[in-house]
Every structure is written in C-alpha cells, then in structure tokens.
Design a protein around this motif. Structure first.
Motif, PDB file in Angstrom:
ATOM      1  N   TYR A 122       1.050   8.705   6.319  1.00 33.28           N
ATOM      2  CA  TYR A 122      -0.340   8.265   6.167  1.00 33.28           C
ATOM      3  C   TYR A 122      -0.439   7.252   5.039  1.00 33.28           C
ATOM      4  O   TYR A 122       0.342   7.307   4.078  1.00 33.28           O
ATOM      5  N   GLU A 123      -1.410   6.349   5.149  1.00 28.43           N
ATOM      6  CA  GLU A 123      -1.656   5.373   4.093  1.00 28.43           C
ATOM      7  C   GLU A 123      -2.681   5.931   3.110  1.00 28.43           C
ATOM      8  O   GLU A 123      -3.702   6.483   3.517  1.00 28.43           O
ATOM      9  N   VAL A 124      -2.401   5.767   1.833  1.00 27.19           N
ATOM     10  CA  VAL A 124      -3.254   6.286   0.767  1.00 27.19           C
ATOM     11  C   VAL A 124      -4.397   5.311   0.495  1.00 27.19           C
ATOM     12  O   VAL A 124      -4.178   4.119   0.314  1.00 27.19           O
ATOM     13  N   ALA A 125      -5.619   5.853   0.446  1.00 22.37           N
ATOM     14  CA  ALA A 125      -6.787   5.056   0.049  1.00 22.37           C
ATOM     15  C   ALA A 125      -6.965   5.135  -1.464  1.00 22.37           C
ATOM     16  O   ALA A 125      -7.150   4.117  -2.132  1.00 22.37           O
ATOM     17  N   THR A 126      -6.912   6.370  -2.013  1.00 21.15           N
ATOM     18  CA  THR A 126      -6.992   6.550  -3.469  1.00 21.15           C
ATOM     19  C   THR A 126      -5.998   7.604  -3.911  1.00 21.15           C
ATOM     20  O   THR A 126      -5.710   8.563  -3.186  1.00 21.15           O
ATOM     21  N   TRP A 127      -5.479   7.416  -5.119  1.00 23.52           N
ATOM     22  CA  TRP A 127      -4.542   8.350  -5.742  1.00 23.52           C
ATOM     23  C   TRP A 127      -5.080   8.577  -7.143  1.00 23.52           C
ATOM     24  O   TRP A 127      -4.820   7.817  -8.057  1.00 23.52           O
ATOM     25  N   ASP A 128      -5.883   9.630  -7.312  1.00 18.95           N
ATOM     26  CA  ASP A 128      -6.638   9.879  -8.534  1.00 18.95           C
ATOM     27  C   ASP A 128      -5.927  10.912  -9.405  1.00 18.95           C
ATOM     28  O   ASP A 128      -6.106  12.114  -9.238  1.00 18.95           O
ATOM     29  N   GLU A 129      -5.095  10.430 -10.342  1.00 23.64           N
ATOM     30  CA  GLU A 129      -4.335  11.319 -11.213  1.00 23.64           C
ATOM     31  C   GLU A 129      -5.215  11.826 -12.352  1.00 23.64           C
ATOM     32  O   GLU A 129      -5.860  11.053 -13.032  1.00 23.64           O
ATOM     33  N   ARG A 130      -5.190  13.134 -12.544  1.00 19.83           N
ATOM     34  CA  ARG A 130      -5.934  13.791 -13.616  1.00 19.83           C
ATOM     35  C   ARG A 130      -4.927  14.523 -14.504  1.00 19.83           C
ATOM     36  O   ARG A 130      -3.732  14.445 -14.273  1.00 19.83           O
ATOM     37  N   ASP A 131      -5.414  15.248 -15.496  1.00 21.16           N
ATOM     38  CA  ASP A 131      -4.497  15.924 -16.414  1.00 21.16           C
ATOM     39  C   ASP A 131      -3.577  16.937 -15.719  1.00 21.16           C
ATOM     40  O   ASP A 131      -2.388  16.993 -15.999  1.00 21.16           O
ATOM     41  N   TRP A 132      -4.127  17.754 -14.826  1.00 20.39           N
ATOM     42  CA  TRP A 132      -3.349  18.843 -14.245  1.00 20.39           C
ATOM     43  C   TRP A 132      -3.219  18.788 -12.730  1.00 20.39           C
ATOM     44  O   TRP A 132      -2.644  19.682 -12.123  1.00 20.39           O
ATOM     45  N   HIS A 133      -3.777  17.774 -12.101  1.00 23.19           N
ATOM     46  CA  HIS A 133      -3.691  17.669 -10.651  1.00 23.19           C
ATOM     47  C   HIS A 133      -4.003  16.234 -10.229  1.00 23.19           C
ATOM     48  O   HIS A 133      -4.515  15.455 -11.024  1.00 23.19           O
ATOM     49  N   THR A 134      -3.691  15.926  -8.985  1.00 22.45           N
ATOM     50  CA  THR A 134      -3.973  14.606  -8.440  1.00 22.45           C
ATOM     51  C   THR A 134      -4.692  14.767  -7.109  1.00 22.45           C
ATOM     52  O   THR A 134      -4.226  15.508  -6.242  1.00 22.45           O
TER      53      THR A 134
ATOM     54  N   MET B  68       0.835  -1.177   0.000  1.00 14.37           N
ATOM     55  CA  MET B  68       0.000   0.000   0.000  1.00 14.37           C
ATOM     56  C   MET B  68       0.882   1.244   0.000  1.00 14.37           C
ATOM     57  O   MET B  68       1.874   1.306   0.704  1.00 14.37           O
ATOM     58  N   LYS B  69       0.503   2.228  -0.799  1.00 18.06           N
ATOM     59  CA  LYS B  69       1.276   3.471  -0.913  1.00 18.06           C
ATOM     60  C   LYS B  69       1.162   4.264   0.386  1.00 18.06           C
ATOM     61  O   LYS B  69       0.097   4.393   0.960  1.00 18.06           O
ATOM     62  N   LYS B  70       2.295   4.815   0.819  1.00 21.31           N
ATOM     63  CA  LYS B  70       2.331   5.676   1.993  1.00 21.31           C
ATOM     64  C   LYS B  70       2.923   7.015   1.601  1.00 21.31           C
ATOM     65  O   LYS B  70       3.803   7.092   0.736  1.00 21.31           O
ATOM     66  N   VAL B  71       2.415   8.065   2.245  1.00 21.34           N
ATOM     67  CA  VAL B  71       2.889   9.420   1.980  1.00 21.34           C
ATOM     68  C   VAL B  71       3.141  10.142   3.297  1.00 21.34           C
ATOM     69  O   VAL B  71       2.571   9.799   4.323  1.00 21.34           O
ATOM     70  N   VAL B  72       4.006  11.142   3.229  1.00 22.01           N
ATOM     71  CA  VAL B  72       4.306  11.993   4.378  1.00 22.01           C
ATOM     72  C   VAL B  72       3.697  13.359   4.102  1.00 22.01           C
ATOM     73  O   VAL B  72       3.929  13.953   3.035  1.00 22.01           O
ATOM     74  N   TYR B  73       2.933  13.875   5.059  1.00 24.41           N
ATOM     75  CA  TYR B  73       2.324  15.196   4.919  1.00 24.41           C
ATOM     76  C   TYR B  73       3.396  16.251   5.136  1.00 24.41           C
ATOM     77  O   TYR B  73       4.087  16.260   6.153  1.00 24.41           O
ATOM     78  N   ILE B  74       3.539  17.180   4.158  1.00 19.14           N
ATOM     79  CA  ILE B  74       4.592  18.200   4.229  1.00 19.14           C
ATOM     80  C   ILE B  74       4.054  19.619   4.390  1.00 19.14           C
ATOM     81  O   ILE B  74       4.813  20.574   4.341  1.00 19.14           O
ATOM     82  N   GLY B  75       2.742  19.754   4.607  1.00 15.80           N
ATOM     83  CA  GLY B  75       2.164  21.071   4.809  1.00 15.80           C
ATOM     84  C   GLY B  75       1.328  21.513   3.619  1.00 15.80           C
ATOM     85  O   GLY B  75       1.286  20.844   2.589  1.00 15.80           O
ATOM     86  N   ALA B  76       0.663  22.666   3.784  1.00 14.06           N
ATOM     87  CA  ALA B  76      -0.247  23.146   2.748  1.00 14.06           C
ATOM     88  C   ALA B  76      -0.357  24.662   2.800  1.00 14.06           C
ATOM     89  O   ALA B  76      -0.382  25.258   3.875  1.00 14.06           O
ATOM     90  N   THR B  77      -0.450  25.262   1.617  1.00 10.75           N
ATOM     91  CA  THR B  77      -0.697  26.696   1.515  1.00 10.75           C
ATOM     92  C   THR B  77      -2.155  26.896   1.109  1.00 10.75           C
ATOM     93  O   THR B  77      -2.781  25.981   0.547  1.00 10.75           O
ATOM     94  N   PRO B  78      -2.729  28.070   1.368  1.00 10.63           N
ATOM     95  CA  PRO B  78      -4.107  28.329   0.942  1.00 10.63           C
ATOM     96  C   PRO B  78      -4.312  28.124  -0.562  1.00 10.63           C
ATOM     97  O   PRO B  78      -5.330  27.586  -0.985  1.00 10.63           O
ATOM     98  N   ALA B  79      -3.343  28.523  -1.381  1.00 11.30           N
ATOM     99  CA  ALA B  79      -3.474  28.355  -2.834  1.00 11.30           C
ATOM    100  C   ALA B  79      -3.535  26.879  -3.217  1.00 11.30           C
ATOM    101  O   ALA B  79      -4.302  26.488  -4.100  1.00 11.30           O
ATOM    102  N   GLN B  80      -2.742  26.048  -2.565  1.00  8.90           N
ATOM    103  CA  GLN B  80      -2.764  24.610  -2.851  1.00  8.90           C
ATOM    104  C   GLN B  80      -4.093  23.992  -2.449  1.00  8.90           C
ATOM    105  O   GLN B  80      -4.613  23.120  -3.139  1.00  8.90           O
TER     106      GLN B  80
END
Length: 67
Positions: free
Chosen positions: A32-44, A1-13
């Motif tokens: 955190y463990e990823v449930a879904t990773w939905d890749e689109r043309d310009w964002h995920t 299962m894919k895991k990711v580390v949260y690195i913070g967020a800006t209001p624009a993001q």
C-alpha cells in the motif's frame, strides 16, 4: 512515495492509542502507498492512500527496493 506491506494485526495493536482495525480493509502481504506517517513519542499513526482509517505502524513493514 513510501510504500508498506501489511503484515497483519492483533487486537492489542489495534487498540493501542485508538487505531482503526485494518483486518477487514487490508490484505496481508499486499503493498500500500502511505498518505501520512505521523511519528509520535511512543507510536506512529499511518494513513494509506485510498483506504479509510488510521493504523498502527506495527501492522506494516516498509517495502524496500521494490520488494
């Protein structure tokens, strides 16, 4: 299962494509463990196991080799 580390967020993001605000839900540096990773043309969109919401993938870095 894919895991990711949260690195913070800006209001624009957060506002990009209607993502949810992770700042009150996630802890910077925590993995955190990823449930879904939905890749689109310009964002995920990312959802996490046990955490409500859909987040911008730029809030995370992939955890590699257990680090």
């Amino acid at each position: 299962m894919k895991k990711v580390v949260y690195i913070g967020a800006t209001p624009a993001q957060i506002n990009w494509r209607g993502n949810d605000d992770p700042r009150e839900l996630l802890i910077e540096g925590k993995t955190y463990e990823v449930a879904t990773w939905d890749e689109r043309d310009w964002h995920t969109h990312v959802t996490l196991i046990g955490i409500p919401g859909t987040f911008n993938s730029v809030h995370f870095k992939e955890e590699l080799n257990g680090t």
